[in-house]
Design a protein around this motif. Structure first.
Motif, PDB file in Angstrom:
ATOM      1  N   LEU A 234       0.837  -1.200   0.000  1.00  0.00           N
ATOM      2  CA  LEU A 234       0.000   0.000   0.000  1.00  0.00           C
ATOM      3  C   LEU A 234       0.873   1.251   0.000  1.00  0.00           C
ATOM      4  CD1 LEU A 234      -2.715   1.536   0.338  1.00  0.00           C
ATOM      5  CD2 LEU A 234      -2.405   1.257   2.821  1.00  0.00           C
ATOM      6  N   ARG A 235       1.849   1.285   0.876  1.00  0.00           N
ATOM      7  CA  ARG A 235       2.737   2.454   0.955  1.00  0.00           C
ATOM      8  C   ARG A 235       3.478   2.660  -0.368  1.00  0.00           C
ATOM      9  NH1 ARG A 235       3.063   3.783   6.372  1.00  0.00           N
ATOM     10  NH2 ARG A 235       2.556   2.099   7.829  1.00  0.00           N
ATOM     11  N   ARG A 236       3.884   1.557  -0.976  1.00  0.00           N
ATOM     12  CA  ARG A 236       4.586   1.633  -2.249  1.00  0.00           C
ATOM     13  C   ARG A 236       3.699   2.257  -3.333  1.00  0.00           C
ATOM     14  NH1 ARG A 236       9.137   1.461  -5.653  1.00  0.00           N
ATOM     15  NH2 ARG A 236       8.774   0.122  -7.439  1.00  0.00           N
ATOM     16  N   GLU A 237       2.414   1.867  -3.372  1.00  0.00           N
ATOM     17  CA  GLU A 237       1.513   2.418  -4.385  1.00  0.00           C
ATOM     18  C   GLU A 237       1.207   3.894  -4.126  1.00  0.00           C
ATOM     19  OE1 GLU A 237       0.558   0.686  -7.381  1.00  0.00           O
ATOM     20  OE2 GLU A 237       2.377  -0.059  -6.390  1.00  0.00           O
ATOM     21  N   VAL A 238       1.126   4.271  -2.867  1.00  0.00           N
ATOM     22  CA  VAL A 238       0.961   5.688  -2.528  1.00  0.00           C
ATOM     23  C   VAL A 238       2.199   6.466  -2.985  1.00  0.00           C
ATOM     24  CG1 VAL A 238       0.804   7.327  -0.612  1.00  0.00           C
ATOM     25  CG2 VAL A 238      -0.623   5.265  -0.612  1.00  0.00           C
ATOM     26  N   TYR A 239       3.362   5.909  -2.736  1.00  0.00           N
ATOM     27  CA  TYR A 239       4.634   6.515  -3.153  1.00  0.00           C
ATOM     28  C   TYR A 239       4.689   6.677  -4.676  1.00  0.00           C
ATOM     29  CZ  TYR A 239       9.668   6.330  -4.353  1.00  0.00           C
ATOM     30  OH  TYR A 239      10.914   6.551  -4.892  1.00  0.00           O
ATOM     31  N   ARG A 240       4.181   5.690  -5.402  1.00  0.00           N
ATOM     32  CA  ARG A 240       4.208   5.739  -6.866  1.00  0.00           C
ATOM     33  C   ARG A 240       3.159   6.680  -7.444  1.00  0.00           C
ATOM     34  NH1 ARG A 240       4.343   1.129 -10.539  1.00  0.00           N
ATOM     35  NH2 ARG A 240       2.327   0.508  -9.705  1.00  0.00           N
ATOM     36  N   GLY A 241       2.175   7.052  -6.629  1.00  0.00           N
ATOM     37  CA  GLY A 241       1.182   8.015  -7.081  1.00  0.00           C
ATOM     38  C   GLY A 241      -0.031   7.420  -7.766  1.00  0.00           C
ATOM     39  N   ALA A 242      -0.351   6.147  -7.491  1.00  0.00           N
ATOM     40  CA  ALA A 242      -1.559   5.546  -8.050  1.00  0.00           C
ATOM     41  C   ALA A 242      -2.780   6.329  -7.570  1.00  0.00           C
ATOM     42  CB  ALA A 242      -1.671   4.083  -7.636  1.00  0.00           C
ATOM     43  N   ASP A 243      -3.722   6.575  -8.473  1.00  0.00           N
ATOM     44  CA  ASP A 243      -4.916   7.341  -8.104  1.00  0.00           C
ATOM     45  C   ASP A 243      -5.859   6.518  -7.232  1.00  0.00           C
ATOM     46  OD1 ASP A 243      -4.607   9.885  -9.726  1.00  0.00           O
ATOM     47  OD2 ASP A 243      -4.413   8.381 -11.313  1.00  0.00           O
ATOM     48  N   TRP A 244      -6.032   5.251  -7.592  1.00  0.00           N
ATOM     49  CA  TRP A 244      -6.920   4.354  -6.846  1.00  0.00           C
ATOM     50  C   TRP A 244      -6.159   3.077  -6.539  1.00  0.00           C
ATOM     51  CZ3 TRP A 244      -9.970   4.836 -11.885  1.00  0.00           C
ATOM     52  CH2 TRP A 244     -10.614   6.088 -11.956  1.00  0.00           C
ATOM     53  N   ILE A 245      -6.422   2.506  -5.374  1.00  0.00           N
ATOM     54  CA  ILE A 245      -5.743   1.274  -4.978  1.00  0.00           C
ATOM     55  C   ILE A 245      -6.800   0.222  -4.652  1.00  0.00           C
ATOM     56  CG2 ILE A 245      -4.142   0.219  -3.350  1.00  0.00           C
ATOM     57  CD1 ILE A 245      -2.884   3.030  -3.009  1.00  0.00           C
ATOM     58  N   PHE A 246      -6.862  -0.804  -5.481  1.00  0.00           N
ATOM     59  CA  PHE A 246      -7.847  -1.871  -5.316  1.00  0.00           C
ATOM     60  C   PHE A 246      -7.314  -2.926  -4.343  1.00  0.00           C
ATOM     61  CE2 PHE A 246      -9.037   0.217  -9.153  1.00  0.00           C
ATOM     62  CZ  PHE A 246     -10.374  -0.052  -9.398  1.00  0.00           C
ATOM     63  N   THR A 247      -8.226  -3.463  -3.527  1.00  0.00           N
ATOM     64  CA  THR A 247      -7.788  -4.414  -2.509  1.00  0.00           C
ATOM     65  C   THR A 247      -8.925  -5.329  -2.066  1.00  0.00           C
ATOM     66  OG1 THR A 247      -6.831  -4.627  -0.272  1.00  0.00           O
ATOM     67  CG2 THR A 247      -8.279  -2.730  -0.668  1.00  0.00           C
TER      68      THR A 247
END
Length: 269
Positions: A234-247
């Motif tokens: 999750l932190r990695r995807e926030v760092y990469r700047g993903a607009d939405w994170i599916f889970t």
């Protein structure tokens, strides 16, 4: 037995916890989690039920992703599979061949799209995956849109599909509200997305590299990645700047986000 895609996703989540950005703080970040089929699993409601979606809304999860099919008599219902074998041991109940009345009698837990909108629209964003083609079911777009008449595309809902052409049956919906979903065919889906002018792409975080993600965003697309199951990922995807994170672990990850924000300097207790 877990599928190959599930095993690969689990491996990617493990590797992402060791990658750059996996310790990124979530404080002050607007993290838009998308709960894949709601909050479901051991000790939780069944997937794609009103109870599963309501849990997400109460927890403050930004969006729920769900699946829309038509019954034989044209009612949009919320169900992933074409039949009820996996979840209810009733493979004889094919959604497209059953009337709503029969589904209500045999499997009452299956909600309609109208019920989902009535109970949860305005409380949680709706990511609606189109499971059927307007070419085979010409009435599909009209039936779906009739349930969404009081909602605003982009603000309240997006339409998703693994088949970009499915979205072309909804010409009155702004292109910005149309999301093409990739899995192992990322390059082809991105090319079709560009050709059709759809406003977003969603796919595996392992296959949507940072360069590709940035290129999509630079072209005006929004990008969703998944499926995230670990805090480091999750932190990695926030760092990469993903607009939405599916889970599939929305409650756990939302609790982590809330916990860090509760400790943010200046935030009220």
């Amino acid at each position: 037995m877990p599928s190959l895609s599930s095993l690969l996703n689990s491996l990617a989540n493990s590797l992402w916890t060791l990658a750059p950005g996996s310790r990124t703080s979530l404080r002050g970040r607007e993290v838009q989690l998308v709960a894949h089929r709601g909050a479901h699993g051991p000790g939780l409601p069944q997937e794609n039920t009103l109870a599963a979606f309501a849990l997400c809304a109460r927890a403050g999860v930004w969006a729920v992703e769900t699946d829309v099919r038509l019954t034989a008599d044209g009612h949009p219902v919320i169900y992933h599979d074409p039949h009820c074998g996996r979840l209810h041991a009733r493979p004889d109940l094919v959604i497209a061949e059953c009337t709503l009345a029969r589904l209500r009698t045999e499997v009452p837990a299956i909600p309609t799209l109208a019920e989902l909108v009535h109970h949860l629209a305005g409380h949680v964003h709706l990511m609606l995956e189109l499971k059927e083609s307007w070419r085979q079911r010409p009435e599909y777009p009209t039936r779906v849109l009739s349930c969404l008449a009081d909602l605003q595309p982009v603000r309240d809902f997006h339409l998703l599909s693994l088949v970009p052409d499915h979205l072309e049956g909804f010409p009155t919906v702004p292109r910005a509200a149309c999301v093409d979903v990739a899995w192992m065919n990322t390059r082809r889906i991105i090319a079709e997305n560009a050709a059709l002018g759809h406003g977003a792409v969603a796919g595996s975080f392992a296959l949507l590299g940072r360069r590709r993600l940035r290129q999509l965003q630079a072209s005006g697309r929004r990008v969703g990645t998944g499926f995230v199951s670990r805090a480091g990922a999750l932190r990695r995807e926030v760092y990469r700047g993903a607009d939405w994170i599916f889970t599939d672990h929305a409650l756990m990850l939302q609790a982590l986000i809330d916990s860090e924000n509760a400790q943010a300097p200046g935030k009220a207790a």
